[in-house]
Design an enzyme around this catalytic site. Structure first.
Site, PDB file in Angstrom:
ATOM      1  N   SER A 148     -12.254 -31.957   5.108  1.00  0.00           N
ATOM      2  CA  SER A 148     -12.654 -31.307   3.680  1.00  0.00           C
ATOM      3  C   SER A 148     -13.825 -30.535   3.605  1.00  0.00           C
ATOM      4  CB  SER A 148     -12.684 -32.713   2.578  1.00  0.00           C
ATOM      5  OG  SER A 148     -13.049 -32.452   1.580  1.00  0.00           O
TER       6      SER A 148
ATOM      7  N   TYR B 260     -16.193 -40.683  -0.419  1.00  0.00           N
ATOM      8  CA  TYR B 260     -15.398 -39.610  -0.022  1.00  0.00           C
ATOM      9  C   TYR B 260     -16.121 -38.776   0.965  1.00  0.00           C
ATOM     10  CZ  TYR B 260     -11.708 -36.128   0.173  1.00  0.00           C
ATOM     11  OH  TYR B 260     -10.685 -35.236   0.622  1.00  0.00           O
TER      12      TYR B 260
END
Length: 692
Positions: A569, A582
């Protein structure tokens, strides 16, 4: 569609639907009739016949070759003799009616290429002809006293034809036999199969089925009960779970060995007839004789590789013996080629076996794709049935090795290979995609399959994985030849081991892993619980590690290299608010890419990462609450979140799952073959996440 074509297709589908009648893509059928020549306006007699490479069970109009009978039969006047009969195949093109399309259909597409058996159909004075490869029929054809058995089983209604390679001369021979034996309804072709005919399609089908069922009944009534001998002590198959565990441990090694000359996809067969054959005393002796029917040994090679160890031999011992036997097989195959090759023979295509027998485990078969590998295995099962029938009545006596070589390295077969389309970039590669049931995972699975890969769609939501796999396989003859679904929660180590094992048993191994499974809980530091932290790290950091570890075991055993791709990501390098668990888990994944690239490079395994951002559309993560939370953080409506992300990028474009899939293909499709340890941003340009 004209009446003869309708009847031909209906008959072909009926015969081809039952494996007792013929093997996949084996045999052919034809029909003769009249149509109007659009040039002269007069009626001409035509023949419609299944073209080269087609399958009777799924035959369509497009799979038919259409020829003018007057021109086809006129070729007998210029036939140069059996030594030059191969030249006649090119002459068939000059017999094509129009563009080869189906007369009366209004279609103008070119028909299928005429097969080598075209003369057999066209020269026979019968309106409808079937040429089939039934196991029972080939058992008679491959028996040492096949001629006597033919007379005993069928009387004068069926005539024996000694072995002759398929071609124009065989067509002339059968035509002469029919003319000389008006009472006959068919022939048994020595070492090959059967041909039957009739004046109507129904009569032809009935004659074909009568020949097949009569042979089956005769073998059942008169055959010896155990033609393969007794079960060899120590060779009895173990319990299914033990057998599958051994198969999963061996399959990647066998696949790697059988991919020495060219990468292969594998198929595993452990049906009762295969396991029984491998356990019998006469198995090694009969397997060494090889298959007989040309359709069989073209796909199975002249003989299988047979492991000569009992069913309970330690796996490491079996692997060691496999390596020895594989080296010996390659030497023997090269010697076979050199014994029979001439100056005009095509180059040797490869010395690896197509079929491998492991007693107590089963049969591994290999090919350029899953369908080819599966069909090779099916054909060897046909061969087992042929051996059983021939040995039950007589002695199995396949055609001579020199004749097998003439078929295997026939220029006409070489021409058929040249007509095949070029392989796609990911052909022969097996990909496993976690989180494949939706969003980025589903798009990636679809793209990899479109580029030629066999795909294992893995997801915690098994129904979603099945749906994606079904969509991918919808256009295949058998969907499972292209994609299969497995259920896996990547937080569960046992489920990961099981998923990898299922992938191995489905396709022979694993070449490409996409670590995509993920989730996110958007919370501030003070609101993030230890359970929130553990869950996200269990799924993305720990889960990716476990999937990579288990897959790397398979890749290393194969010795064929491989790719591991992490869908990380932008958040692995960008510090955003309310995102600590996250972002930290994604940073963990990002560093795993570097660590594994450094460790696995020695095995030819490349490890790379993709850093997406703002993939809202179709995303399971965003749909599960992450989207609503991020929208609240940024102060925009949730349905405008994708547009919001786009506007903050340099390119002002929304990132879609298909863009991530394209990046996965770019890094695995071959053009970046020397790239490892790379992270590719796919975020439409987020300056704060630039890698530096």
């Amino acid at each position: 569609m004209t009446m003869p074509v309708e009847q031909l297709l209906q008959r072909a589908h009926t015969l081809g639907a039952d494996p007792r009648n013929t093997n996949f893509a084996g045999g052919n059928a034809s029909a003769k009739g009249e149509a109007v020549d659009p040039v002269t306006g007069t009626a001409v007699e035509l023949m419609w016949v299944k073209g080269s490479g087609g399958d009777l069970g799924t035959l369509t109009e497009a799979g038919l070759a259409v020829l003018r009978l007057d021109r086809l039969r006129a070729l007998t006047a210029v036939y140069p003799g059996v030594e030059r009969e191969d030249e006649m195949v090119a002459a068939f093109d000059f017999c094509a009616f129009g563009l080869g399309g189906v007369a009366g259909s209004g279609k103008t597409q070119r028909g299928a290429a005429p097969s080598i058996d075209t003369a057999m159909h066209g020269l026979l004075d019968a309106a409808h002809v079937d040429h089939l490869h039934p196991d029972a029929g080939i058992a008679i054809a491959a028996a040492a006293d096949g001629e006597e058995l033919t007379r005993r089983i069928y009387g004068d209604r069926v005539v024996w034809v000694p072995w002759r390679r398929p071609g124009f001369q065989l067509g002339l021979d059968i035509a002469g036999i029919k003319e000389a034996n008006p009472q006959a309804v068919g022939v048994v072709l020595g070492g090959h199969g059967i041909t039957a005919w009739g004046e109507t399609s129904a009569e032809c089908e009935a004659n074909s089925l009568w020949m097949i069922r009569t042979a089956e009944a005769y073998i059942a009534e008169h055959g010896a009960p155990e033609p393969f001998g007794p079960v060899k002590p120590g060779y009895e198959p173990p319990a299914d779970e033990v057998r599958r565990e051994r198969a999963a441990a061996l399959f990647p090694v066998v696949r790697g060995l059988c991919s020495t000359d060219a990468p292969q996809v594998g198929h595993y067969t452990a049906t009762p007839e295969v396991l029984d054959f491998l356990a019998r005393e006469r198995h090694p002796e009969l397997a060494a004789l090889g298959t007989s029917c040309p359709d069989h040994f073209l796909r199975t090679k002249v003989a299988p590789l047979v492991v000569d160890l009992p069913a309970d031999a330690p796996v490491d011992d079996v692997i060691g013996r496999l390596r020895e036997l594989h080296a010996a097989y390659r030497e023997a195959y090269r010697a076979y080629y050199e014994r029979h090759a001439t100056e005009s023979s095509p180059a040797m295509r490869g010395a690896d076996p197509a079929i491998v027998h492991v007693p107590g485990v089963g049969m591994f078969s290999f090919g350029r794709d899953k369908q080819t590998a599966r069909v090779a295995g099916e054909f060897y099962v046909n061969a087992i049935n042929v051996m059983r029938g021939a040995e039950a009545l007589s002695t199995y006596s396949p055609i001579e090795e020199s004749e097998k070589f003439r078929i295997e390295y026939w220029e006409l077969e070489e021409a058929k290979l040249r007509r095949m389309p070029a392989p796609k970039p990911l052909a022969t590669r097996v990909a496993l995609v976690t989180g494949g049931g939706s969003g980025i995972g589903a798009a990636t699975a679809r793209r990899l399959a479109a580029e030629g890969a066999c795909v294992v769609v893995a997801d915690r939501d098994f129904a979603a994985a099945e749906k994606v796999a079904a969509e991918i396989g919808a256009r295949a003859h058998r969907p499972e030849d292209v994609a299969t679904a497995v259920q896996v929660d990547v937080t569960d180590e046992a489920q990961i081991v099981s998923a990898v094992r299922q992938a191995v048993l489905a396709f022979g191994g694993i070449d490409l892993i996409v670590n995509n499974a993920g989730l996110s809980l958007s919370r501030s530091l003070l609101e993030t619980t230890a359970d929130d932290w553990d869950l996200q790290h269990d799924v993305m950091a720990r889960g990716s590690f476990l999937v990579a570890r288990e897959s790397a075991r398979v890749m290393i055993a194969q010795g064929m290299g491989g790719d591991i791709v992490y869908i990380a990501s932008k958040n692995s390098v960008f510090a955003g608010p309310n995102n600590v668990a996250y972002g930290a888990a994604k940073a963990d994944q990002a560093h795993q890419v570097r660590l594994l690239a450094a460790e696995l490079g020695a095995h030819g395994i490349r490890v790379n990462g993709i850093n997406p951002d703002g993939v809202v559309r179709g995303s399971g993560i965003f749909a599960s609450g992450w989207g609503a939370n991020r929208a609240a953080v940024y102060g925009v409506p949730e349905d405008k979140l994708g547009e919001f992300y786009a506007q903050r990028t340099l390119l002002k474009r929304e990132v879609l799952p298909e863009h991530i899939a394209a990046a996965v293909f770019a890094v695995t499709g071959g053009d970046l073959s020397l790239t490892t340890g790379l992270h590719i941003p796919v975020d439409a340009g987020v300056a704060a996440a630039f890698l530096r």
